[in-house]
Design a protein around this motif. Structure first.
Motif, PDB file in Angstrom:
ATOM      1  N   ARG A 185       0.850  -1.196   0.000  1.00  0.00           N
ATOM      2  CA  ARG A 185       0.000   0.000   0.000  1.00  0.00           C
ATOM      3  C   ARG A 185       0.884   1.244   0.000  1.00  0.00           C
ATOM      4  N   GLY A 186       0.401   2.267  -0.676  1.00  0.00           N
ATOM      5  CA  GLY A 186       1.194   3.481  -0.812  1.00  0.00           C
ATOM      6  C   GLY A 186       1.595   4.087   0.511  1.00  0.00           C
ATOM      7  N   ARG A 187       0.666   4.102   1.462  1.00  0.00           N
ATOM      8  CA  ARG A 187       0.958   4.756   2.744  1.00  0.00           C
ATOM      9  C   ARG A 187       2.048   4.011   3.512  1.00  0.00           C
ATOM     10  N   GLU A 188       2.000   2.674   3.520  1.00  0.00           N
ATOM     11  CA  GLU A 188       3.033   1.942   4.264  1.00  0.00           C
ATOM     12  C   GLU A 188       4.378   2.028   3.553  1.00  0.00           C
ATOM     13  N   VAL A 189       4.364   2.057   2.223  1.00  0.00           N
ATOM     14  CA  VAL A 189       5.619   2.214   1.487  1.00  0.00           C
ATOM     15  C   VAL A 189       6.263   3.557   1.818  1.00  0.00           C
ATOM     16  N   ARG A 190       5.457   4.599   1.894  1.00  0.00           N
ATOM     17  CA  ARG A 190       6.008   5.932   2.211  1.00  0.00           C
ATOM     18  C   ARG A 190       6.587   5.980   3.621  1.00  0.00           C
ATOM     19  N   LYS A 191       6.046   5.183   4.537  1.00  0.00           N
ATOM     20  CA  LYS A 191       6.565   5.130   5.903  1.00  0.00           C
ATOM     21  C   LYS A 191       7.826   4.270   5.998  1.00  0.00           C
ATOM     22  N   ILE A 192       7.825   3.155   5.264  1.00  0.00           N
ATOM     23  CA  ILE A 192       8.840   2.120   5.476  1.00  0.00           C
ATOM     24  C   ILE A 192      10.032   2.228   4.528  1.00  0.00           C
ATOM     25  N   PHE A 193       9.791   2.560   3.263  1.00  0.00           N
ATOM     26  CA  PHE A 193      10.897   2.519   2.299  1.00  0.00           C
ATOM     27  C   PHE A 193      12.045   3.458   2.650  1.00  0.00           C
ATOM     28  N   PRO A 194      11.787   4.684   3.124  1.00  0.00           N
ATOM     29  CA  PRO A 194      12.930   5.533   3.518  1.00  0.00           C
ATOM     30  C   PRO A 194      13.805   4.887   4.597  1.00  0.00           C
ATOM     31  N   ILE A 195      13.193   4.141   5.524  1.00  0.00           N
ATOM     32  CA  ILE A 195      13.977   3.445   6.552  1.00  0.00           C
ATOM     33  C   ILE A 195      14.833   2.352   5.905  1.00  0.00           C
ATOM     34  N   LYS A 207      29.803  -3.754   4.238  1.00  0.00           N
ATOM     35  CA  LYS A 207      29.670  -4.785   3.200  1.00  0.00           C
ATOM     36  C   LYS A 207      29.422  -4.095   1.862  1.00  0.00           C
ATOM     37  N   PRO A 208      30.459  -3.524   1.285  1.00  0.00           N
ATOM     38  CA  PRO A 208      30.274  -2.690   0.084  1.00  0.00           C
ATOM     39  C   PRO A 208      29.826  -3.457  -1.157  1.00  0.00           C
ATOM     40  N   LYS A 209      29.889  -4.784  -1.141  1.00  0.00           N
ATOM     41  CA  LYS A 209      29.468  -5.556  -2.320  1.00  0.00           C
ATOM     42  C   LYS A 209      27.963  -5.814  -2.357  1.00  0.00           C
ATOM     43  N   LEU A 210      27.265  -5.472  -1.291  1.00  0.00           N
ATOM     44  CA  LEU A 210      25.829  -5.771  -1.245  1.00  0.00           C
ATOM     45  C   LEU A 210      25.051  -4.970  -2.280  1.00  0.00           C
ATOM     46  N   ARG A 211      24.033  -5.643  -2.841  1.00  0.00           N
ATOM     47  CA  ARG A 211      23.058  -5.006  -3.727  1.00  0.00           C
ATOM     48  C   ARG A 211      21.672  -5.277  -3.157  1.00  0.00           C
ATOM     49  N   PHE A 212      20.680  -4.492  -3.624  1.00  0.00           N
ATOM     50  CA  PHE A 212      19.341  -4.580  -3.038  1.00  0.00           C
ATOM     51  C   PHE A 212      18.289  -4.625  -4.144  1.00  0.00           C
ATOM     52  N   GLU A 213      17.383  -5.582  -4.021  1.00  0.00           N
ATOM     53  CA  GLU A 213      16.231  -5.627  -4.918  1.00  0.00           C
ATOM     54  C   GLU A 213      14.972  -5.378  -4.096  1.00  0.00           C
ATOM     55  N   VAL A 214      14.114  -4.522  -4.633  1.00  0.00           N
ATOM     56  CA  VAL A 214      12.928  -4.072  -3.912  1.00  0.00           C
ATOM     57  C   VAL A 214      11.692  -4.587  -4.639  1.00  0.00           C
ATOM     58  N   ALA A 215      10.789  -5.226  -3.908  1.00  0.00           N
ATOM     59  CA  ALA A 215       9.547  -5.729  -4.495  1.00  0.00           C
ATOM     60  C   ALA A 215       8.506  -4.617  -4.487  1.00  0.00           C
ATOM     61  N   ALA A 216       7.983  -4.297  -5.669  1.00  0.00           N
ATOM     62  CA  ALA A 216       6.916  -3.301  -5.798  1.00  0.00           C
ATOM     63  C   ALA A 216       5.640  -4.001  -6.234  1.00  0.00           C
ATOM     64  N   ALA A 217       4.529  -3.654  -5.591  1.00  0.00           N
ATOM     65  CA  ALA A 217       3.259  -4.315  -5.892  1.00  0.00           C
ATOM     66  C   ALA A 217       2.609  -3.774  -7.151  1.00  0.00           C
ATOM     67  N   SER A 218       3.049  -2.614  -7.627  1.00  0.00           N
ATOM     68  CA  SER A 218       2.446  -2.019  -8.829  1.00  0.00           C
ATOM     69  C   SER A 218       3.446  -1.073  -9.474  1.00  0.00           C
ATOM     70  N   ASP A 219       3.182  -0.714 -10.736  1.00  0.00           N
ATOM     71  CA  ASP A 219       4.029   0.260 -11.430  1.00  0.00           C
ATOM     72  C   ASP A 219       3.994   1.610 -10.712  1.00  0.00           C
ATOM     73  N   GLU A 220       2.819   1.961 -10.193  1.00  0.00           N
ATOM     74  CA  GLU A 220       2.677   3.242  -9.495  1.00  0.00           C
ATOM     75  C   GLU A 220       3.567   3.291  -8.255  1.00  0.00           C
ATOM     76  N   LEU A 221       3.570   2.207  -7.470  1.00  0.00           N
ATOM     77  CA  LEU A 221       4.424   2.173  -6.280  1.00  0.00           C
ATOM     78  C   LEU A 221       5.898   2.159  -6.666  1.00  0.00           C
ATOM     79  N   ALA A 222       6.221   1.466  -7.750  1.00  0.00           N
ATOM     80  CA  ALA A 222       7.607   1.443  -8.213  1.00  0.00           C
ATOM     81  C   ALA A 222       8.083   2.853  -8.576  1.00  0.00           C
ATOM     82  N   THR A 223       7.240   3.605  -9.248  1.00  0.00           N
ATOM     83  CA  THR A 223       7.583   4.983  -9.616  1.00  0.00           C
ATOM     84  C   THR A 223       7.792   5.831  -8.367  1.00  0.00           C
ATOM     85  N   GLY A 224       6.898   5.654  -7.390  1.00  0.00           N
ATOM     86  CA  GLY A 224       7.038   6.401  -6.140  1.00  0.00           C
ATOM     87  C   GLY A 224       8.332   6.084  -5.423  1.00  0.00           C
TER      88      GLY A 224
END
Length: 367
Positions: A185-195, A207-224
């Motif tokens: 949900r957009g509201r929880e993403v806005r609260k949690i993703f910055p953390i 650990k400078p070699k680490l990479r991160f993949e983020v699961a987005a539930a929709s194109d709109e959330l991915a853009t946000g």
């Protein structure tokens, strides 16, 4: 709904839900998911007028159509009130629709005393966790454990119709990949993703070699989420739409927002830490109401802390990074967690939850 269609019975669906339900039901079904999918006390209060109108429209729709059964799915704030209203109106008529609740509201977490009232409103409860069936049946509410429908999706190698994410895949875990699951949900993403962004920065200091993949539930959330990333960070984060299951099977560890995704992570055996953050009024109201030791369903099912929970003000990037570093550096801790996950997955039941639910609904209608 698909299992009911496949049962060979001539059925018509009306009601409210999301686009996948409307695709099965057809024109008589309303897709209200964009407006109804709010999270938190303050959000519900802000939209009270909308929900009040929807409640009365739903009641009128049911009274006019005289269905054989009303199936209430999760969503207790709306559906328990609807069950009570339907039960009260049914006393004055012989044409009583069967009232069936599918996916139990978690009243065992916040108000067990309400179960006896529910037993007066409902004809049948269909639950997805075995301990719920024992609890409800003891309270006089006839209940059947059908298993968790998530298993059907997650065991398929190919995506099921309507699902964007495939099930189990044959792939090696990437020791430098961390999965981030900030919610749907957009509201929880806005609260949690910055953390989560700040946690990733903390982790990369050691650990400078680490990479991160983020699961987005929709194109709109991915853009946000893309917009939340500072330019120097963008090459570190791959934001993927509809690839939750794949990320959980490729990542060596992850951070998962509280919700059904925590059970998916356990099923796919990805060690993780849980994060939860909402508006303060919602959190404080929850603290007053909720009477369980753990928030995450893996911990609830295990009845102990399998996964560390970082809730509200405890969701600090440095603490999350430390917890993830322990999972990355300690193979024994990882294996202990995975072993507990396997025990939890057994409690979700076998394949066929939807077929068992459909069979129980049809049996109730014909009784």
């Amino acid at each position: 709904m698909r299992a009911l269609r496949n049962a060979g019975v001539d059925l018509r669906f009306i009601g409210r839900g999301g686009p996948q339900m409307k695709a099965v039901a057809g024109a008589d079904f309303q897709n209200w998911i964009d407006k109804s999918g709010v999270l938190g006390l303050w959000e519900v209060i802000k939209h009270y007028g909308y929900f009040r109108r929807q409640f009365h429209e739903t009641l009128h729709e049911i009274e006019a159509s005289k269905p054989n059964a009303v199936v209430l799915i999760d969503y207790p704030g709306f559906n328990l009130r609807l069950a009570r209203a339907l039960s009260a109106s049914a006393k004055a008529t012989a044409d009583k629709a069967k009232i069936i609740y599918y996916i139990s509201p978690q009243v065992w977490a916040w108000n067990r005393g309400r179960i006896k009232k529910m037993a007066r409103w409902l004809d049948l409860m269909l639950c997805i966790f075995p301990f719920e069936a024992d609890l409800y049946n003891q309270s006089g509410l006839r209940t059947i454990f059908v298993g968790h429908p998530m298993i059907e999706q997650l065991r398929d190698r190919q995506p099921s119709p309507g699902y964007s994410s495939a099930g189990k895949i044959d792939i090696q875990r990437d020791s430098n990949l961390v999965g981030l699951f900030p919610g749907s949900r957009g509201r929880e993403v806005r609260k949690i993703f910055p953390i989560l962004i700040q946690t990733a920065r903390e982790l990369r200091q050691s650990k400078p070699k680490l990479r991160f993949e983020v699961a987005a539930a929709s194109d709109e959330l991915a853009t946000g989420m893309e917009e939340m990333l500072a330019p120097p960070d963008r090459h570190l984060f791959g934001i993927k739409v509809g690839q939750t299951a794949e990320i959980m099977q490729r990542a060596v560890a992850g951070i998962v927002a509280s919700g059904s995704a925590t059970l998916e992570a356990a099923y796919f055996r990805m060690p993780f830490a849980l994060i939860y953050k909402v508006a303060w009024p919602t959190y404080l109201a929850g603290r007053l109401l909720v009477k369980v030791k753990y928030l995450g369903m893996p911990n609830v099912l295990a009845d102990k802390q399998v996964v560390r929970e970082f809730i509200q003000h405890r969701a600090r990037p440095k603490d999350l990074a430390k917890a993830l570093a322990q999972l990355l550096d300690n193979p024994m801790a990882r294996e202990r967690m995975i072993s507990e996950f396997d025990k939890i997955a057994v409690q979700l039941g076998e394949l066929g939850a939807s077929a068992r639910a459909a069979k129980a609904i049809l049996s109730e209608i014909s009784s």
